[in-house]
Design an enzyme around this catalytic site. Sequence first.
Site, PDB file in Angstrom:
ATOM      1  N   LYS A  76       4.295  -2.744  -5.378  1.00 18.14           N
ATOM      2  CA  LYS A  76       3.058  -1.959  -5.309  1.00 18.14           C
ATOM      3  C   LYS A  76       2.077  -2.506  -6.346  1.00 18.14           C
ATOM      4  O   LYS A  76       2.469  -2.845  -7.462  1.00 18.14           O
ATOM      5  CB  LYS A  76       3.370  -0.476  -5.583  1.00 18.14           C
ATOM      6  CG  LYS A  76       2.161   0.449  -5.409  1.00 18.14           C
ATOM      7  CD  LYS A  76       2.555   1.932  -5.530  1.00 18.14           C
ATOM      8  CE  LYS A  76       1.344   2.863  -5.368  1.00 18.14           C
ATOM      9  NZ  LYS A  76       1.707   4.286  -5.473  1.00 18.14           N
ATOM     10  N   SER A 151       0.166   7.592  -1.866  1.00 18.81           N
ATOM     11  CA  SER A 151      -0.611   6.407  -2.173  1.00 18.81           C
ATOM     12  C   SER A 151       0.124   5.082  -1.939  1.00 18.81           C
ATOM     13  O   SER A 151      -0.518   4.044  -1.830  1.00 18.81           O
ATOM     14  CB  SER A 151      -1.047   6.457  -3.638  1.00 18.81           C
ATOM     15  OG  SER A 151       0.071   6.367  -4.506  1.00 18.81           O
ATOM     16  N   SER A 175       3.721  10.342  -3.537  1.00 13.43           N
ATOM     17  CA  SER A 175       3.233   9.033  -3.111  1.00 13.43           C
ATOM     18  C   SER A 175       4.298   8.028  -2.683  1.00 13.43           C
ATOM     19  O   SER A 175       3.962   6.969  -2.152  1.00 13.43           O
ATOM     20  CB  SER A 175       2.387   8.405  -4.225  1.00 13.43           C
ATOM     21  OG  SER A 175       1.117   9.002  -4.258  1.00 13.43           O
TER      22      SER A 175
END
Lengths: 484, 501, 95
Positions: A76, A151, A175
């Site tokens: 990420k 997210s 998330s």
Amino acid sequence: MIELSLKQLSSQLAGRKISSVELTQLYLDRIQQLNPEINAYITLNHALALAQAKAADQRIANNEASPLTGIPFAQKDIFCAKGWRTTCGSKMLENFIAPYDAHVIGKFNQAGAINLGKTNMDEFAMGSSNETSYFGKVQNPWDRTRVPGGSSGGTAAAVAARLCAAATGTDTGGSIRQPAALCGISGLKPTYGVVSRYGMIAFASSLDQAGPMGRSAEDLALMMNVMAGFDERDSTSLQREAEDYTRSLAQPLQGLRIGLPKEFFGEGLGADVGKAVEEAINQYKKLGATVVEISLPNSKLSVPAYYVLAPAEASSNLSRFDGVRYGYRAAEYSDLADMYEKTRAQGFGAEVKRRIMIGTYVLSHGYYDAYYLKAQKIRRLIAQDFVEAYKHCDVIMGPTSPSTAFKLGEKGDDPVQMYLSDIYTIAVNLAGLPGMSIPCGFGANNMPVGLQIIGNYFDEARMLNVAHQYQLATDWHQRAPQGI
Amino acid sequence: MWRTSISWRPTGINARHRGFEMTWEIVIGLEVHAQLSTNSKIFCGASTAFGAEPNTQADAVSLALPGVLPVLNKGAVERAIKFGLATGAHIAPKSVFARKNYFYPDLPKGYQISQMDLPVVGKGTLTIQVPAVGKLPAYEKVVGLTRAHLEEDAGKSLHEDFHGMTGIDLNRAGTPLLEIVSEPDMRSAAEAIAYAKTLHTLVQWIGICDGNMQEGSFRCDVNVSVRKPGAPFGTRREIKNLNSFKFMQQAIDYEVQWQIDTLENGGKIQQATVLFNPDTGETRTMRTKEDAHDYRYFPDPDLLPLEISEAWKNEIRATMPELPQTKQQRYVAEMGLSAYDASLLTSSKAMADFFEAAATGADAKQCANWIIGEVSAQLNRDSLDIDKCPISPQQLNGMLKRIADGTISNSGAKEVFRTMWAEGGEADAIIEAKGLKQVSDTGALEKIVDEIIAANADKVAEYRSGKDKLFGFFVGLAMKASKGKANPAQMNDILKKKLLE
Amino acid sequence: MSLTSDDVKKVARLARLAMTETEIQAAHAQMTGIFGLIEDMQAINTDGIEPMSHAQDLAQRLREDAVTETDQRELFQSVAPQVEKGLYLVPQVIE
């Protein structure tokens, strides 16, 4: 090859059936083909990835491999990775080349894992649809007109589209779990403090926690073995003995007590999601579990409390983005104050600014007690609800998200509706508990549904066991989206 | 930090400032930032050494790179505990770090990590000796300490012209500070300075701060207000960043006068932060920010509560040196020194160590007089600190012993001292080489006296008829005859005896 | 508590975010909606409840006082918007 589990890939590499360079190239080719549309990755660096693969092959040749050596992962874009552009999904860091490695990145590097690239995400991890990213929307591989969740939407889409073997995410209010649910993959948010936050760009420090996202509980367990562990650079990192998260995967579930919070099955839950979750619970009963109804009476306050605490911490955490030492600086300004205001107004997107404003307001003079302190007290009540609940059960289960993936742009103008999509996940972050999501079927429009499993503190191995046993009995986690 | 409980003494010495005794009372409180003498910064492993090239000691944490986190330095906490123990203060078993949010280019995170509601050190006291001024005698006063808390320093803004821009050096960012807040207990500039000096001595004494004011290791913010005696506190103005006691005196004098003039001309004092300009000797208001002082304090989620156990405190207590105040009391009680002399001899640990070594086996009072007198005067002339004194305490002790046993006279001692200072050497060797040994042989002295009496029969007669003043005349003659080497006390005795025979 | 557009302006200023009048109005409307959600908290009695700042009830760990960092100025300043002679440059600071 792209359907193999981490364990299988490891044995392929060990058996010299394929080299890490070949495997890495295979994924890079797939990314080249699919990413322009799916947009799961923000940054790719073939040279760095292939160099790592070459080194991994050497390591395998020297019989120095560990379980993840040579396997291509994605990271990420919230984790600083030395020499990699690290944007956190923001224009603010569009050209930021991280000068150091996050703890998590260092751990993957030490394990000999390959970093294929940095995955897309909501800007500064603020969002539930990946639509706040400065680097564009991410498509849900199951339906390209729908959101992947957020997210960690880029990670979830990359895993679902087989653009990496597995990847990392972070979870402040859901998330990891929500995009995992919306993309039909597995994701684990560990107990707060189990994975070091060092080098992970902060959103809300007391809630942020990194975790693995992959196609199966077994994959997550192998990743946890690499990611978890004490780090002296993070004051909130827990000093605990290292554990093997795969140790209890094979345990039968006979006698498992599953708590079902009545608050998670009421108004607001989509019927399709409710049905899939119910069937999953039935499956667990078949596996020997018993079910008990529990109550988390304050969980309805988790969204309000979260939208005070997380923005408050974020407003302060994001003050360092001021155009002085790194990152974006406005091209034109009249003086220092103007430089700050324009830099931040232009460098941050709308959702980030909104949360900075909320956070600044709730901390400002005269409002602290009514909002911030109140929310902290409610946070304790929420945590106490779980303590009470675990007197009656071993794990808690329910839906991860009230609905399956919604359409891109559908909730764009209504932050409140967007915030409510995290209604089942946020309480877990407030309490600091571990939570995970695994695929448990399909709902309306044939979109994946996630089952949320919430464990007691440090019960990750148990949760992985609970998920793995389900995945032995079902094949939801092996389903792949069409056309990829 | 302005609590209502204060202890001011309603006597004339409280309000004494130029012409307005009894008209206006001055109220002063201090906030002192003492840089703690750790090797590394408060929340990271970067060096705190002074004077490095810009930004070479600004590591990832000091720069607030995205993703970095703070970890608290044990050395900083130990120093805070030492301060708490030295001032008899409450040391919090649990204290909390908070973020103070504001934007400034030398503040990389956009917030300063400090302590707000739960500081590491709570209420304590500091006893000060206020020196005599004019006809007013020296006196002792106990000043209340409100709190002391740990926090990080900011970087430095360099305003030299970089094409109209300011340069930022973050080497200092993250240096540990102990902010020490006093009660508004001071009633004159003299008290404020005595307090600041006593504190300055103490932090160096217990080894928590190097005290270097030029390098900014000890910075004083002075809160000044005036009021009619007995009235509630007036509105205060804060004079920021005073880095010398001389400037503090000038700044307070100017500020007090300004406030009194303003009030007497019918004006009002606005709460403000002011800067002192050493070139003009004036204070001026800082540019006020419209959003000033909404710092949005909240507990830092990156740092857990700091816990200090009794055991840890005891461990540190065992390593503490005897404190200046304890020494002062001992010097007064056991050595018969005045409180003020005792305070001078404990103005630094080096001074006290020097005194105690020099006084071993010697007359303590005489030793004190020599150190406060000749030694200090010479150090001043040569701009030296006591730890650079060319005469060692052992050398001084050797000389004091020769005074005490009558080997040398006071004037001889001065000669020994001058020689030691300039050329070194032990007292005995100098006495020998310079022939400074005084004559104490009774027979020899009596012979000299007999000769003088014989040669000055008329003056002897005058003396014996009651002209006592002539005694000095005889002493002069006798000393001259002995070439200055006669033991003066012995010579006096013999003279007295023989003149009266 | 109802949020005014002046509050929004003040907050934007505190947070160093330049905002046009239109943006202030839009932010005002959205923030009002969000605070509608947040106000639900006020319904619950939290008297006597200890505020919770951290997920665990633990004490701060302490670092030994040792210098562990070396000079990396060149690397760190390679990502800076404007530097000269080792300093970060910003518009003139006036005190």
